[in-house]
Design a protein around this motif. Structure first.
Motif, PDB file in Angstrom:
ATOM      1  N   LYS A   1       0.772  -1.395   0.046  1.00 48.83           N
ATOM      2  CA  LYS A   1      -0.066   0.053  -0.024  1.00 48.83           C
ATOM      3  C   LYS A   1       0.651   1.288   0.080  1.00 48.83           C
ATOM      4  N   LYS A   2       2.166   1.193   0.630  1.00 46.95           N
ATOM      5  CA  LYS A   2       2.888   2.330   0.540  1.00 46.95           C
ATOM      6  C   LYS A   2       3.302   2.750  -0.570  1.00 46.95           C
ATOM      7  N   ALA A   3       3.350   1.855  -1.634  1.00 47.97           N
ATOM      8  CA  ALA A   3       3.728   2.441  -2.988  1.00 47.97           C
ATOM      9  C   ALA A   3       2.600   2.341  -4.019  1.00 47.97           C
ATOM     10  N   THR A   4       1.587   2.152  -3.757  1.00 49.84           N
ATOM     11  CA  THR A   4       0.315   2.010  -4.632  1.00 49.84           C
ATOM     12  C   THR A   4       0.093   3.153  -5.388  1.00 49.84           C
ATOM     13  N   ALA A   5       0.020   4.349  -4.707  1.00 51.99           N
ATOM     14  CA  ALA A   5      -0.230   5.623  -5.656  1.00 51.99           C
ATOM     15  C   ALA A   5       1.158   6.071  -6.287  1.00 51.99           C
ATOM     16  N   SER A   6       2.196   5.971  -5.993  1.00 54.97           N
ATOM     17  CA  SER A   6       3.440   6.079  -6.675  1.00 54.97           C
ATOM     18  C   SER A   6       3.380   5.355  -7.942  1.00 54.97           C
ATOM     19  N   VAL A   7       3.010   3.991  -7.907  1.00 57.76           N
ATOM     20  CA  VAL A   7       2.979   3.279  -9.081  1.00 57.76           C
ATOM     21  C   VAL A   7       1.824   3.506 -10.129  1.00 57.76           C
ATOM     22  N   VAL A   8       0.803   4.041  -9.643  1.00 63.05           N
ATOM     23  CA  VAL A   8      -0.274   4.233 -10.372  1.00 63.05           C
ATOM     24  C   VAL A   8       0.029   5.681 -11.314  1.00 63.05           C
ATOM     25  N   GLY A   9       0.829   6.527 -10.553  1.00 60.00           N
ATOM     26  CA  GLY A   9       1.248   7.607 -10.889  1.00 60.00           C
ATOM     27  C   GLY A   9       2.057   7.575 -12.207  1.00 60.00           C
ATOM     28  N   ILE A  10       2.993   6.589 -12.021  1.00 59.63           N
ATOM     29  CA  ILE A  10       3.973   6.375 -13.002  1.00 59.63           C
ATOM     30  C   ILE A  10       3.325   5.752 -14.294  1.00 59.63           C
ATOM     31  N   GLY A  11       2.274   4.884 -13.937  1.00 61.56           N
ATOM     32  CA  GLY A  11       1.580   4.383 -15.058  1.00 61.56           C
ATOM     33  C   GLY A  11       0.799   5.340 -15.737  1.00 61.56           C
ATOM     34  N   GLY A  12       0.084   6.120 -14.995  1.00 62.04           N
ATOM     35  CA  GLY A  12      -0.535   7.196 -15.511  1.00 62.04           C
ATOM     36  C   GLY A  12       0.222   8.120 -16.377  1.00 62.04           C
ATOM     37  N   MET A  13       1.274   8.277 -15.859  1.00 55.73           N
ATOM     38  CA  MET A  13       2.230   9.213 -16.675  1.00 55.73           C
ATOM     39  C   MET A  13       2.470   8.580 -18.185  1.00 55.73           C
ATOM     40  N   ILE A  14       2.889   7.193 -18.180  1.00 57.44           N
ATOM     41  CA  ILE A  14       3.073   6.711 -19.432  1.00 57.44           C
ATOM     42  C   ILE A  14       1.656   6.670 -20.364  1.00 57.44           C
ATOM     43  N   GLY A  15       0.543   6.338 -19.719  1.00 61.66           N
ATOM     44  CA  GLY A  15      -0.836   6.560 -20.477  1.00 61.66           C
ATOM     45  C   GLY A  15      -0.973   8.041 -21.084  1.00 61.66           C
ATOM     46  N   ALA A  16      -0.566   8.988 -20.111  1.00 61.50           N
ATOM     47  CA  ALA A  16      -0.694  10.419 -20.698  1.00 61.50           C
ATOM     48  C   ALA A  16       0.228  10.657 -22.068  1.00 61.50           C
ATOM     49  N   LEU A  17       1.321  10.142 -21.818  1.00 58.25           N
ATOM     50  CA  LEU A  17       2.374  10.457 -22.807  1.00 58.25           C
ATOM     51  C   LEU A  17       1.982   9.690 -24.015  1.00 58.25           C
ATOM     52  N   ALA A  18       1.371   8.402 -24.083  1.00 59.21           N
ATOM     53  CA  ALA A  18       0.935   7.606 -25.032  1.00 59.21           C
ATOM     54  C   ALA A  18      -0.056   8.349 -25.839  1.00 59.21           C
ATOM     55  N   GLY A  19      -1.111   9.228 -24.965  1.00 56.87           N
ATOM     56  CA  GLY A  19      -2.147   9.867 -25.385  1.00 56.87           C
ATOM     57  C   GLY A  19      -1.678  11.253 -26.100  1.00 56.87           C
ATOM     58  N   MET A  20      -0.560  11.902 -25.669  1.00 59.27           N
ATOM     59  CA  MET A  20       0.262  12.787 -26.401  1.00 59.27           C
ATOM     60  C   MET A  20       0.435  12.410 -27.844  1.00 59.27           C
ATOM     61  N   LEU A  21       1.152  11.351 -27.885  1.00 60.83           N
ATOM     62  CA  LEU A  21       1.669  10.636 -29.041  1.00 60.83           C
ATOM     63  C   LEU A  21       0.474  10.526 -29.955  1.00 60.83           C
ATOM     64  N   ALA A  22      -0.533  10.007 -29.647  1.00 64.75           N
ATOM     65  CA  ALA A  22      -1.886   9.598 -30.386  1.00 64.75           C
ATOM     66  C   ALA A  22      -2.163  11.108 -30.814  1.00 64.75           C
ATOM     67  N   ASP A  23      -2.514  12.116 -29.833  1.00 66.24           N
ATOM     68  CA  ASP A  23      -3.151  13.430 -30.359  1.00 66.24           C
ATOM     69  C   ASP A  23      -2.221  14.061 -31.572  1.00 66.24           C
ATOM     70  N   PHE A  24      -0.908  14.011 -31.347  1.00 65.19           N
ATOM     71  CA  PHE A  24      -0.001  14.563 -32.373  1.00 65.19           C
ATOM     72  C   PHE A  24      -0.277  13.709 -33.685  1.00 65.19           C
ATOM     73  N   SER A  25      -0.233  12.468 -33.600  1.00 67.64           N
ATOM     74  CA  SER A  25      -0.276  11.648 -34.962  1.00 67.64           C
ATOM     75  C   SER A  25      -1.633  11.823 -35.451  1.00 67.64           C
ATOM     76  N   LEU A  26      -2.701  11.787 -34.739  1.00 70.71           N
ATOM     77  CA  LEU A  26      -4.003  12.103 -35.178  1.00 70.71           C
ATOM     78  C   LEU A  26      -4.439  13.300 -35.778  1.00 70.71           C
ATOM     79  N   GLY A  27      -3.930  14.547 -35.058  1.00 69.65           N
ATOM     80  CA  GLY A  27      -4.169  15.756 -35.560  1.00 69.65           C
ATOM     81  C   GLY A  27      -3.413  15.825 -36.717  1.00 69.65           C
ATOM     82  N   SER A  28      -2.269  15.412 -37.215  1.00 74.79           N
ATOM     83  CA  SER A  28      -1.406  15.354 -38.225  1.00 74.79           C
ATOM     84  C   SER A  28      -2.033  14.679 -39.489  1.00 74.79           C
ATOM     85  N   VAL A  29      -2.610  13.478 -39.031  1.00 76.96           N
ATOM     86  CA  VAL A  29      -3.257  12.721 -40.121  1.00 76.96           C
ATOM     87  C   VAL A  29      -4.544  13.221 -40.855  1.00 76.96           C
TER      88      VAL A  29
END
Length: 438
Positions: free
Chosen positions: A371-399
């Motif tokens: 439990k002491k690490a749960t929020a940190s790990v969820v935060g790291i995963g959320g960061m990866i998801g957000a960066l993936a979303g950024m890449l998707a936005d850039f790709s879709l906007g360009s296309v």
């Protein structure tokens, strides 16, 4: 504090059930969170065509700013929540996102692009705190067998928020964009009330005077020896980043890019493909997120059925994730639908599958992390998801800028197939769901 499950369950029937009040608060917070972030998706076609006259690439860049700030917030807020606890962390998060949500209303058309970028950045940073705080709270208040269902319940708030936005916005905003500012002012009062209630009612279960001994025993029925004392230790990212469990969860969170796509681009797709305006978009988007709500709750309950039938935690979680991935696969055919309602239903089933996937993926984090690490790990995963979303936005906007609405074919092909790929990688990294040793 290990106990026989059936004995604990029997005792619990006469005990308090305060954990459901806490879960209700998580549900309301997530509803407010998603209503705030959904507004731009609902208003997207109106703001683009009638108010700010952005290009598709500028709209993509505004969403990219939100996700970049969300990624930073996931790291920052996750660490803050693990360090200071969910009581303080949640108040800080909802305060930040509410203020910046309302600041959207002050943006003038002459500074529309830069103004929205700044407001979305603050909104994204604050909203990043919701899920690390909520998942950590569930880990504190529920035993493992109930966590996926509890997560599915609070995660259903994301869909309620996304439903309320298209319901409420046409009541105050005209099709030509008049009164668009009011859409961004609606949730501030709700947030203020929530903070007052949270301050009044929230403490950890072992410290709460309204939690009976029977309920506390149930909550802690699968707590490992010494785990509660270990929670008091401070957790650094350096300790969780090298863990395979962290990266298995983070890979699963790449699918967040698909959810962002439905949230911020779904209405634009229906507008471009079928010519729907602000009022015409309301019912289709409500259907999408209503079925997503059903998926969140049903997907959270499904692993409990497998566990009750004797399946291991590993099999129950991963089999549920596989069912979700297969349920989402037909989304690849959305751009080929000539009837708007067939397209809406395929999007809705895919959104429901995603929310079921998300409820179980969040639980993988609490299954494999102390439990002491749960929020940190969820935060790291959320960061990866957000960066993936950024890449998707850039790709879709360009296309979309280069080839028009044909670009949606590419987007939906990925949106339908990426879950199976991520699940395969998760299984390769962690063939068994084992608690990380930190």
């Amino acid at each position: 504090m290990q106990r026989e499950p059936q004995v604990v369950e029997a005792k619990q029937q006469g005990g308090s059930k305060y954990r459901y009040r806490i879960l209700a608060m998580l549900f309301v917070a997530t509803t407010i969170n998603y209503m705030d972030r959904s507004i731009i998706g609902v208003l997207g076609p109106t703001l683009i065509e009638h108010v700010f006259h952005w290009t598709k690439m500028e709209y993509a860049q505004i969403n990219m700013v939100f996700k970049f700030a969300y990624a930073l917030g996931m790291l920052g807020m996750g660490g803050v929540i693990d360090r200071f606890g969910t009581r303080i962390g949640y108040i800080l998060a909802i305060g930040i996102w509410s203020v910046f949500g309302m600041l959207h209303a002050l943006v003038q058309p002459a500074f529309g692009f830069i103004g929205f970028c700044m407001a979305r950045a603050g909104l994204g940073f604050g909203e990043a705190g919701n899920f690390p705080a909520a998942v950590k709270t569930v880990a504190e208040w529920y035993p493992k067998k109930d966590r996926a269902f509890a997560t599915g319940i609070f995660n259903a708030g994301s869909n309620i928020g996304a439903i309320l936005a298209p319901l409420a916005i046409p009541l105050v905003v005209l099709p030509d964009g008049t009164n668009w500012q009011f859409a961004f002012l609606m949730t501030g009062a709700f947030s203020f009330i929530w903070v007052l209630v949270w301050i009044k009612i929230y403490k950890k279960p072992e410290e709460h005077p309204k939690v009976s001994q029977e309920e506390l025993a149930y909550i802690q029925s699968d707590v490992e020896e010494g785990e509660i004392e270990q929670e008091k230790e401070k957790m650094s990212w350096a300790k969780v980043l090298p863990l395979k469990q962290t990266w298995a969860f983070a890979i699963g969170k790449i699918t967040d890019a698909v959810w962002w796509f439905y949230l911020f681009w779904g209405s634009l797709f229906l507008h471009d493909q079928f010519g729907l305006d602000l009022h015409g978009l309301a019912l289709p988007m409500i259907i999408v997120f209503l079925i997503a709500d059903v998926g969140s709750i049903a997907g959270g309950y499904l692993p409990k059925i497998f566990l009750n039938r004797g399946a291991s935690l590993n099999v129950a979680r991963k089999l549920t994730l596989l069912i979700c991935a297969l349920f989402i696969l037909p989304a690849m055919f959305v751009p080929y639908m000539s009837n708007q309602w067939y397209a809406v239903l395929l999007m809705a089933f895919a959104a429901g599958g995603h929310q079921a996937w998300s409820a179980n993926l969040f639980t993988v984090a609490s299954d494999t992390m102390p439990k002491k690490a749960t929020a940190s790990v969820v935060g790291i995963g959320g960061m990866i998801g957000a960066l993936a979303g950024m890449l998707a936005d850039f790709s879709l906007g360009s296309v979309l800028t280069a080839s028009g609405k044909e670009g949606y074919v590419f987007a939906f092909a990925i949106a339908g197939s990426i879950y199976l790929v991520c699940l395969a990688l998760i299984h390769l990294i962690i063939p068994k769901l084992e608690r990380a040793k930190i």
